[in-house]
Enzyme design. Structure first.
Site, PDB file in Angstrom:
ATOM      1  N   HIS A 119      35.043  50.908  26.052  1.00 12.36           N
ATOM      2  CA  HIS A 119      34.931  49.712  25.208  1.00 12.36           C
ATOM      3  C   HIS A 119      35.561  50.068  23.865  1.00 12.36           C
ATOM      4  O   HIS A 119      35.533  51.227  23.444  1.00 12.36           O
ATOM      5  CB  HIS A 119      33.434  49.420  25.045  1.00 12.36           C
ATOM      6  CG  HIS A 119      33.102  48.152  24.338  1.00 12.36           C
ATOM      7  ND1 HIS A 119      33.165  48.030  22.965  1.00 12.36           N
ATOM      8  CD2 HIS A 119      32.680  46.950  24.802  1.00 12.36           C
ATOM      9  CE1 HIS A 119      32.792  46.817  22.625  1.00 12.36           C
ATOM     10  NE2 HIS A 119      32.493  46.135  23.720  1.00 12.36           N
ATOM     11  N   ASP A 196      28.597  56.896  25.409  1.00 14.16           N
ATOM     12  CA  ASP A 196      28.322  55.506  25.071  1.00 14.16           C
ATOM     13  C   ASP A 196      27.384  54.948  26.134  1.00 14.16           C
ATOM     14  O   ASP A 196      27.783  54.717  27.279  1.00 14.16           O
ATOM     15  CB  ASP A 196      29.657  54.738  25.040  1.00 14.16           C
ATOM     16  CG  ASP A 196      29.461  53.237  24.876  1.00 14.16           C
ATOM     17  OD1 ASP A 196      28.302  52.769  24.879  1.00 14.16           O
ATOM     18  OD2 ASP A 196      30.477  52.532  24.765  1.00 14.16           O
ATOM     19  N   GLN A 199      25.856  50.160  28.131  1.00 18.81           N
ATOM     20  CA  GLN A 199      25.552  49.548  29.430  1.00 18.81           C
ATOM     21  C   GLN A 199      24.591  50.424  30.228  1.00 18.81           C
ATOM     22  O   GLN A 199      23.669  49.941  30.875  1.00 18.81           O
ATOM     23  CB  GLN A 199      26.839  49.352  30.252  1.00 18.81           C
ATOM     24  CG  GLN A 199      27.853  48.419  29.628  1.00 18.81           C
ATOM     25  CD  GLN A 199      27.415  46.961  29.646  1.00 18.81           C
ATOM     26  OE1 GLN A 199      26.622  46.536  30.486  1.00 18.81           O
ATOM     27  NE2 GLN A 199      27.920  46.190  28.701  1.00 18.81           N
ATOM     28  N   LYS A 222      20.942  44.858  24.633  1.00 22.05           N
ATOM     29  CA  LYS A 222      21.224  44.854  26.079  1.00 22.05           C
ATOM     30  C   LYS A 222      19.998  45.354  26.857  1.00 22.05           C
ATOM     31  O   LYS A 222      19.940  45.262  28.072  1.00 22.05           O
ATOM     32  CB  LYS A 222      22.434  45.736  26.380  1.00 22.05           C
ATOM     33  CG  LYS A 222      23.679  45.255  25.633  1.00 22.05           C
ATOM     34  CD  LYS A 222      24.937  45.805  26.195  1.00 22.05           C
ATOM     35  CE  LYS A 222      26.041  45.731  25.168  1.00 22.05           C
ATOM     36  NZ  LYS A 222      27.113  44.826  25.525  1.00 22.05           N
ATOM     37  N   CYS A 358      36.752  43.582  25.519  1.00 20.10           N
ATOM     38  CA  CYS A 358      36.863  44.647  24.501  1.00 20.10           C
ATOM     39  C   CYS A 358      37.285  45.967  25.153  1.00 20.10           C
ATOM     40  O   CYS A 358      36.793  47.035  24.754  1.00 20.10           O
ATOM     41  CB  CYS A 358      35.558  44.841  23.735  1.00 20.10           C
ATOM     42  SG  CYS A 358      35.019  43.406  22.833  1.00 20.10           S
TER      43      CYS A 358
HETATM   44  N1  PMP Z   1      30.079  50.016  24.676  1.00 17.86           N
HETATM   45  C1  PMP Z   1      29.962  49.245  25.772  1.00 17.86           C
HETATM   46  C2  PMP Z   1      30.219  49.855  27.114  1.00 17.86           C
HETATM   47  C3  PMP Z   1      29.574  47.915  25.652  1.00 17.86           C
HETATM   48  O1  PMP Z   1      29.456  47.151  26.743  1.00 17.86           O
HETATM   49  C4  PMP Z   1      29.313  47.389  24.357  1.00 17.86           C
HETATM   50  C5  PMP Z   1      28.886  45.948  24.186  1.00 17.86           C
HETATM   51  N2  PMP Z   1      29.668  45.010  24.837  1.00 17.86           N
HETATM   52  C6  PMP Z   1      29.465  48.236  23.256  1.00 17.86           C
HETATM   53  C7  PMP Z   1      29.845  49.540  23.455  1.00 17.86           C
HETATM   54  C8  PMP Z   1      29.230  47.752  21.856  1.00 17.86           C
HETATM   55  O2  PMP Z   1      27.907  47.380  21.680  1.00 17.86           O
HETATM   56  P1  PMP Z   1      27.446  46.594  20.367  1.00 17.86           P
HETATM   57  O3  PMP Z   1      28.405  45.435  20.229  1.00 17.86           O
HETATM   58  O4  PMP Z   1      26.062  46.158  20.673  1.00 17.86           O
HETATM   59  O5  PMP Z   1      27.552  47.534  19.230  1.00 17.86           O
END
Ligand code: PMP
Length: 401
Positions: A119, A196, A199, A222, A358
């Site tokens: 991401h 990270d 998920q 999440k 993203c």
């Molecule tokens: N890493 C992953 C794999 C994600 O799915 C997300 C959220 N879509 C993020 C990072 C970023 O999370 P946040 O927007 O809550 O900071």
């Protein structure tokens, strides 16, 4: 612990009471009543600050705030609550490591290995710090299914590697790389690893000690908690070696007009009045989650994703990017742009997401411009699958006219 009861689980989500077909849990999970109640209760009955004021409500809340840290440490088996830093979310946690841990250590020519499945939250902070220090981001490639190729890692590790940044679970394919092996290989080279968990923490909370993870970042929203609250786990020696990133109230023990002394870990990273409601809500989410058999719940949502994939695969041109057993079903349909399809699905009250999620470098690796993504949670049911499949067929008929 009882068997998982999908109807009972679903009932706890007021947002679903209007019959909404919510298939966007990989973006954010809906909130159960227990979390909503805890947050409302904070604002209606207990409102006060933490770690500052002396009155009784402030003292009680400070205890609750710190107890939530203990709960969170237990959730991922961190050795001590001091290993948990409250942040705004995964994004802020990763930026904190990039600026506060990596930046002072990064020399021109140094390397940061980042997988191509990340991401943007686990890529851009590394690109920023690399640009600041004239270092480089080195790509850990993905295989043809978009899964980070851990076999390619040993050849990339060398004396200049300062960090490996890797996802626990892709938000597009649902792939879960073998992080135990990745950590082991990186450590052989003396390289710390940031995982990270945005998920992954929902589907498989890790044992950070057993996996020997150095930094673990995730978001509360999440994990059924409120937005605007997240966690950075760091090993004690790493956090203690970090200087503060943001300055402000309560992150210091003394200040003069020329200098200050930072607080101990983790408070030195929590400058300013924190997101107290977020922490209280997160604590309620963890307590509530403990009342379910989460493995059974996970299997149930995997089955729904499999069912949706099977039924959608009857449609001509359907292509799935889903890794086996994932709750995330990214797909496209040949000849139909994902943004056209999602607009028509949205008109039929199907909540899902389309685009690059993203994760533009992953899209490039897969040779696509984007996908639709239906993500399943234990509050979904077979009716949601039927509605999704029916809505896709109806939308395709409209587009064909
Ligand atoms: N890493 C992953 C794999 C994600 O799915 C997300 C959220 N879509 C993020 C990072 C970023 O999370 P946040 O927007 O809550 O900071």
């Amino acid at each position: 612990m009882t068997d998982f009861n999908p109807a009972g689980f679903r009932q706890q989500f007021p947002a679903l009471s209007q019959g909404q077909c919510y298939l966007d849990s990989a973006a954010t999970a809906l909130k159960p009543q227990a979390v909503i109640d805890a947050t409302v209760n904070f604002y209606t009955q207990e409102g006060a600050t933490v770690h500052r004021s002396q009155h009784r409500a402030a003292q009680t809340l400070t205890e609750q705030y710190e107890q939530a840290r203990v709960q969170m440490a237990q959730w991922i088996n961190a050795p001590r609550s001091e290993n948990i830093v409250w942040t705004r979310g995964t994004t802020e946690s990763i930026n904190l490591v990039a600026q506060s841990w990596l930046r002072p250590r990064l020399q021109p020519g140094d390397e940061i290995i980042v997988s191509q499945a990340e991401h943007h939250a686990n890529l851009i902070p590394w690109l920023i710090v690399a640009q600041q220090c004239r270092a480089h981001v080195v790509t850990l490639p993905v295989d043809k299914y978009g899964i980070p190729d851990i076999n390619a890692l040993p050849a990339l590790l060398n004396g200049k590697t300062r960090l490996l940044a890797l996802t626990q679970m892709s938000n597009v394919t649902g792939a879960m790389p073998d992080i135990a092996r990745a950590v082991e290989q990186a450590h052989t080279n003396g390289t710390p690893v940031l995982i990270d968990g945005a998920q992954g923490v929902v589907h498989c909370p890790p044992d950070v000690q057993r996996l020997d993870i150095d930094f673990y970042a995730f978001s509360g929203h999440k994990l059924y908690g409120p937005t605007g609250i997240g966690v950075l786990y760091g090993k004690t020696e790493l956090l203690e070696s970090m200087t503060p990133w943001q300055g402000g109230g309560k992150m210091l023990t003394q200040a003069s007009m020329t200098d200050f002394t930072p607080q101990a870990v983790p408070h030195r990273f929590e400058a300013g009045t924190p997101n107290i409601a977020g922490v209280i809500g997160m604590s309620a989410a963890l307590k509530w989650l403990k009342t379910f058999d989460l493995q059974a719940a996970e299997k149930y949502s995997q089955r729904l994703a499999t069912l949706a994939e099977e039924q959608l695969s009857q449609i001509e041109g359907f292509r799935s990017f889903r890794c086996q057993n994932s709750t995330v079903l990214a797909f496209d349909i040949a000849g139909v742009h994902h943004s056209d399809l999602v607009a028509l699905l949205s008109e039929q009250a199907i909540a899902l997401r389309a685009g690059q999620h993203c994760a533009q470098p992953l899209m490039d690796a897969l040779g696509i411009s984007g996908t639709l993504r239906a993500s399943f949670a234990p509050y979904n049911n077979e009716q949601d699958v039927t509605r999704l499949v029916g809505a896709v067929k109806y939308a395709l008929d409209l587009l064909a006219d």
